[in-house]
Design a protein around this motif. Structure first.
Motif, PDB file in Angstrom:
ATOM      1  N   GLY A  41       3.385  -8.213   1.253  1.00  0.00           N
ATOM      2  CA  GLY A  41       3.099  -7.861   2.902  1.00  0.00           C
ATOM      3  C   GLY A  41       4.616  -7.819   3.507  1.00  0.00           C
ATOM      4  N   LEU A  42       5.586  -8.121   2.973  1.00  0.00           N
ATOM      5  CA  LEU A  42       6.903  -8.252   3.377  1.00  0.00           C
ATOM      6  C   LEU A  42       7.709  -7.089   3.092  1.00  0.00           C
ATOM      7  N   LEU A  43       7.342  -6.291   2.039  1.00  0.00           N
ATOM      8  CA  LEU A  43       8.037  -5.260   1.602  1.00  0.00           C
ATOM      9  C   LEU A  43       7.768  -3.705   2.484  1.00  0.00           C
ATOM     10  N   LYS A  44       8.629  -3.036   2.795  1.00  0.00           N
ATOM     11  CA  LYS A  44       8.697  -1.717   3.348  1.00  0.00           C
ATOM     12  C   LYS A  44       7.975  -0.796   2.334  1.00  0.00           C
ATOM     13  N   PRO A  45       7.372   0.215   3.092  1.00  0.00           N
ATOM     14  CA  PRO A  45       6.845   1.314   2.017  1.00  0.00           C
ATOM     15  C   PRO A  45       8.048   2.001   1.174  1.00  0.00           C
ATOM     16  N   ARG A  46       7.393   2.271   0.010  1.00  0.00           N
ATOM     17  CA  ARG A  46       8.264   2.860  -1.264  1.00  0.00           C
ATOM     18  C   ARG A  46       9.096   1.785  -1.923  1.00  0.00           C
ATOM     19  N   SER A  47       8.661   0.591  -1.572  1.00  0.00           N
ATOM     20  CA  SER A  47       9.176  -0.666  -2.395  1.00  0.00           C
ATOM     21  C   SER A  47       8.622  -0.610  -3.633  1.00  0.00           C
ATOM     22  N   VAL A  48       9.308  -1.381  -4.761  1.00  0.00           N
ATOM     23  CA  VAL A  48       8.614  -1.378  -6.013  1.00  0.00           C
ATOM     24  C   VAL A  48       8.563  -2.986  -6.348  1.00  0.00           C
ATOM     25  N   LEU A  49       7.112  -3.205  -6.651  1.00  0.00           N
ATOM     26  CA  LEU A  49       6.730  -4.320  -7.256  1.00  0.00           C
ATOM     27  C   LEU A  49       6.570  -4.249  -8.701  1.00  0.00           C
ATOM     28  N   LEU A  50       7.474  -5.107  -9.196  1.00  0.00           N
ATOM     29  CA  LEU A  50       7.342  -4.949 -10.820  1.00  0.00           C
ATOM     30  C   LEU A  50       6.609  -6.267 -11.374  1.00  0.00           C
ATOM     31  N   LEU A  51       5.595  -6.248 -11.892  1.00  0.00           N
ATOM     32  CA  LEU A  51       4.889  -7.504 -12.453  1.00  0.00           C
ATOM     33  C   LEU A  51       5.031  -7.613 -14.066  1.00  0.00           C
ATOM     34  N   VAL A  52       5.240  -8.879 -14.366  1.00  0.00           N
ATOM     35  CA  VAL A  52       5.814  -8.999 -15.765  1.00  0.00           C
ATOM     36  C   VAL A  52       4.804 -10.358 -16.270  1.00  0.00           C
ATOM     37  N   ALA A  53       3.904 -10.093 -17.350  1.00  0.00           N
ATOM     38  CA  ALA A  53       3.285 -11.200 -17.731  1.00  0.00           C
ATOM     39  C   ALA A  53       2.440 -10.885 -19.294  1.00  0.00           C
ATOM     40  N   ARG A  54       2.253 -11.777 -19.857  1.00  0.00           N
ATOM     41  CA  ARG A  54       1.509 -11.424 -21.354  1.00  0.00           C
ATOM     42  C   ARG A  54       0.124 -11.132 -21.265  1.00  0.00           C
ATOM     43  N   SER A  55      -0.471 -11.235 -20.156  1.00  0.00           N
ATOM     44  CA  SER A  55      -1.872 -11.079 -19.988  1.00  0.00           C
ATOM     45  C   SER A  55      -2.133  -9.537 -19.258  1.00  0.00           C
ATOM     46  N   GLY A  56      -2.412  -8.677 -19.878  1.00  0.00           N
ATOM     47  CA  GLY A  56      -2.542  -7.218 -19.804  1.00  0.00           C
ATOM     48  C   GLY A  56      -3.957  -7.317 -18.591  1.00  0.00           C
ATOM     49  N   ASP A  57      -4.913  -7.913 -18.950  1.00  0.00           N
ATOM     50  CA  ASP A  57      -6.076  -7.781 -18.311  1.00  0.00           C
ATOM     51  C   ASP A  57      -5.638  -8.401 -16.679  1.00  0.00           C
ATOM     52  N   LYS A  58      -5.316  -9.510 -16.707  1.00  0.00           N
ATOM     53  CA  LYS A  58      -5.028 -10.218 -15.373  1.00  0.00           C
ATOM     54  C   LYS A  58      -3.878  -9.360 -14.592  1.00  0.00           C
ATOM     55  N   LEU A  59      -3.219  -8.851 -15.201  1.00  0.00           N
ATOM     56  CA  LEU A  59      -2.026  -8.070 -14.561  1.00  0.00           C
ATOM     57  C   LEU A  59      -2.499  -6.735 -14.045  1.00  0.00           C
ATOM     58  N   ARG A  60      -3.519  -6.211 -14.694  1.00  0.00           N
ATOM     59  CA  ARG A  60      -4.111  -5.006 -13.889  1.00  0.00           C
ATOM     60  C   ARG A  60      -5.162  -5.306 -12.996  1.00  0.00           C
ATOM     61  N   GLU A  61      -5.659  -6.534 -12.981  1.00  0.00           N
ATOM     62  CA  GLU A  61      -6.412  -6.874 -11.814  1.00  0.00           C
ATOM     63  C   GLU A  61      -5.563  -6.981 -10.772  1.00  0.00           C
ATOM     64  N   LEU A  62      -4.602  -7.907 -10.780  1.00  0.00           N
ATOM     65  CA  LEU A  62      -3.750  -8.014  -9.710  1.00  0.00           C
ATOM     66  C   LEU A  62      -3.069  -6.729  -9.137  1.00  0.00           C
ATOM     67  N   GLN A  63      -2.620  -5.827  -9.946  1.00  0.00           N
ATOM     68  CA  GLN A  63      -2.282  -4.519  -9.594  1.00  0.00           C
ATOM     69  C   GLN A  63      -3.317  -3.711  -8.692  1.00  0.00           C
ATOM     70  N   ALA A  64      -4.598  -3.849  -9.262  1.00  0.00           N
ATOM     71  CA  ALA A  64      -5.560  -3.120  -8.392  1.00  0.00           C
ATOM     72  C   ALA A  64      -6.040  -3.882  -7.005  1.00  0.00           C
ATOM     73  N   GLU A  65      -5.943  -4.975  -7.169  1.00  0.00           N
ATOM     74  CA  GLU A  65      -5.869  -5.654  -5.711  1.00  0.00           C
ATOM     75  C   GLU A  65      -4.709  -5.511  -4.892  1.00  0.00           C
ATOM     76  N   LEU A  66      -3.547  -5.168  -5.296  1.00  0.00           N
ATOM     77  CA  LEU A  66      -2.593  -4.934  -4.273  1.00  0.00           C
ATOM     78  C   LEU A  66      -2.663  -3.465  -4.013  1.00  0.00           C
ATOM     79  N   ALA A  67      -3.027  -2.614  -4.869  1.00  0.00           N
ATOM     80  CA  ALA A  67      -3.259  -1.045  -4.771  1.00  0.00           C
ATOM     81  C   ALA A  67      -4.271  -1.244  -3.394  1.00  0.00           C
ATOM     82  N   ALA A  68      -5.227  -2.036  -3.386  1.00  0.00           N
ATOM     83  CA  ALA A  68      -6.347  -1.848  -2.373  1.00  0.00           C
ATOM     84  C   ALA A  68      -5.834  -2.613  -1.172  1.00  0.00           C
ATOM     85  N   SER A  69      -4.565  -3.133  -0.920  1.00  0.00           N
ATOM     86  CA  SER A  69      -4.172  -4.017   0.131  1.00  0.00           C
ATOM     87  C   SER A  69      -3.545  -2.954   1.089  1.00  0.00           C
TER      88      SER A  69
END
Length: 275
Positions: A41-69
């Motif tokens: 919520g503090l990043l301007k449009p066209r910013s990139v948020l790179l999420l790194v972790a071992r759990s693919g399922d949980k990362l993709r859930e977070l990615q979907a939530e952020l995409a809908a935000s």
């Protein structure tokens, strides 16, 4: 929605972090996940948020939530790297992903080294007779943080108009010994010193060791169940039963304010309770 609650807790200031590349390790759960939701919520449009972790399922859930935000709908680019940073190839993959997805012109580069593990807290220091076991722990918790930081900062060298930030998620354990927590305390102390040295060597970098306080996370559950030292275990259990643990959102708000204010001494160790 959780993201709505989190966004409500971010200080209502007319400031932002500009168009940035922000990399968060250990982003699939706990504090890392919370930071991803807050900083988006503090990043301007066209910013990139790179999420790194071992759990693919949980990362993709977070990615979907952020995409809908709101941030996602405004043009925030969210990319996931599913990787075990204890491995050299994972560090290289993360650096490569950052270079591939980053806009040419960014105002800020923010690397948040959050990935960490508790280690075996059921045992005491003199039981760790196998160097390979210790090396494995330090590979994820110390070596990878240094190698990733070096790789990212080399890929995005200092230039006029860009500010570069390295945040180490630290702990009280970096400065205070906890019996039966020898691996965790050693890792946190080493990381703090590592980033203090970095701040001395690279004065153009903004380096912060942030201790978020005792958070109500899965790691705390593990600590209460497995800590070998009875005094330490009882202390954590009392904090939980008396409602003294912090939410990730509470602590994340203070870190966001530190980044926005940008007036901390580079290399400093700042605790939630110091602010």
């Amino acid at each position: 929605m959780q993201s709505d609650v989190i966004s409500d807790m971010v200080p209502p200031v007319s400031r932002d972090l500009g168009q940035s590349l922000c990399i968060i390790t250990g982003a699939s759960r706990g504090f890392g996940r919370c930071l991803a939701l807050q900083i988006a919520g503090l990043l301007k449009p066209r910013s990139v948020l790179l999420l790194v972790a071992r759990s693919g399922d949980k990362l993709r859930e977070l990615q979907a939530e952020l995409a809908a935000s709101e941030a996602g709908r405004a043009g925030l680019v969210v990319r996931c790297v599913i990787a075990d940073l204890g491995q050299k190839e994972a560090v290289e993959e993360t650096v490569r992903a950052a270079k591939e997805t980053c806009p040419i012109d960014i105002d800020r580069l923010i690397l948040i080294n959050n990935a960490a593990s508790l280690g075996d807290v059921s045992r005491f220091a003199l039981s760790f007779t196998d160097p390979a076991e210790v090396d494995s722990y330090l590979s994820l918790n110390v070596s990878s943080a240094l190698s990733l930081t070096a790789g990212v900062m080399s890929a995005f060298p200092q230039r006029q108009g860009m500010r570069r930030y390295v945040v180490n998620i630290s702990s009280l354990c970096a400065v205070q010994p906890f019996p039966s927590w020898v691996l965790y305390c050693t890792g946190k102390a080493a990381r703090d010193m590592m980033f203090r040295v970095l701040a001395e060597e690279e004065p153009d970098l903004r380096v912060l060791n942030y201790a978020p306080g005792p958070l109500d996370t899965d790691m705390q559950v593990e600590a209460r169940a497995n800590t070998g030292d009875t005094v330490v275990r009882s202390s954590f259990s009392a904090m939980h039963s008396q409602g003294q643990l912090l939410t990730c959102e509470e602590s994340g708000v203070k870190l966001m304010k530190l980044l926005l204010d940008d007036d901390f001494p580079s290399g400093a160790h700042l605790d939630f309770y110091d602010l």
